[in-house]
Design a protein around this motif. Structure first.
Motif, PDB file in Angstrom:
ATOM      1  N   TYR A   1       0.826  -1.191   0.000  1.00 33.87           N
ATOM      2  CA  TYR A   1       0.000   0.000   0.000  1.00 33.87           C
ATOM      3  C   TYR A   1       0.870   1.254   0.000  1.00 33.87           C
ATOM      4  N   TYR A   2       1.881   1.264   0.870  1.00 32.92           N
ATOM      5  CA  TYR A   2       2.754   2.439   0.951  1.00 32.92           C
ATOM      6  C   TYR A   2       3.596   2.602  -0.309  1.00 32.92           C
ATOM      7  N   LEU A   3       3.977   1.496  -0.920  1.00 27.95           N
ATOM      8  CA  LEU A   3       4.712   1.565  -2.179  1.00 27.95           C
ATOM      9  C   LEU A   3       3.840   2.207  -3.251  1.00 27.95           C
ATOM     10  N   CYS A   4       2.585   1.811  -3.306  1.00 23.50           N
ATOM     11  CA  CYS A   4       1.650   2.388  -4.274  1.00 23.50           C
ATOM     12  C   CYS A   4       1.493   3.895  -4.036  1.00 23.50           C
ATOM     13  N   LEU A   5       1.347   4.294  -2.790  1.00 20.67           N
ATOM     14  CA  LEU A   5       1.220   5.716  -2.474  1.00 20.67           C
ATOM     15  C   LEU A   5       2.474   6.490  -2.854  1.00 20.67           C
ATOM     16  N   LEU A   7       4.708   5.658  -5.214  1.00 18.39           N
ATOM     17  CA  LEU A   7       4.764   5.734  -6.673  1.00 18.39           C
ATOM     18  C   LEU A   7       3.803   6.786  -7.200  1.00 18.39           C
ATOM     19  N   ARG A   8       2.622   6.836  -6.626  1.00 19.04           N
ATOM     20  CA  ARG A   8       1.638   7.835  -7.043  1.00 19.04           C
ATOM     21  C   ARG A   8       2.165   9.243  -6.809  1.00 19.04           C
ATOM     22  N   LEU A  26      -2.744   4.406 -15.434  1.00 13.97           N
ATOM     23  CA  LEU A  26      -2.624   4.444 -13.973  1.00 13.97           C
ATOM     24  C   LEU A  26      -3.708   5.322 -13.356  1.00 13.97           C
ATOM     25  N   TYR A  29      -6.883   3.353 -13.166  1.00 14.67           N
ATOM     26  CA  TYR A  29      -6.837   2.401 -12.055  1.00 14.67           C
ATOM     27  C   TYR A  29      -7.081   3.111 -10.722  1.00 14.67           C
ATOM     28  N   ALA A  30      -6.516   4.288 -10.563  1.00 16.57           N
ATOM     29  CA  ALA A  30      -6.713   5.057  -9.329  1.00 16.57           C
ATOM     30  C   ALA A  30      -8.184   5.436  -9.153  1.00 16.57           C
TER      31      ALA A  30
END
Length: 72
Positions: A1-5, A7-8, A26, A29-30
């Motif tokens: 989850y934190y990796l996704c945040l 990257l965002r 992307l 998907y968001a």
């Protein structure tokens, strides 16, 4: 989850460059993750205007994101 945040955030800030196609994919998907499935009764013509996907976000990008989101 934190990796996704992270990257965002990196994409949004421009630290991680992306092509238009990647931004649109992307972004869609968001939107899917935040809003769920597309519902024409619930989502108006500019329902994603509050979302940020790219450092220099354009209306063209938002329209492509909405097109992709409608297919999910």
């Amino acid at each position: 989850y934190y990796l996704c945040l992270q990257l965002r955030e990196d994409i949004l800030s421009g630290r991680l460059p992306c092509s238009f196609v990647t931004h649109a994919l992307l972004g869609s998907y968001a939107v899917q993750a935040e809003l769920g499935d597309y519902d024409p009764e619930e989502h108006g013509p500019d329902y994603i205007s509050e979302f940020r996907f790219a450092p220099n976000q354009t209306r063209e990008l938002e329209e492509r994101v909405m097109e992709l989101h409608r297919t999910y």
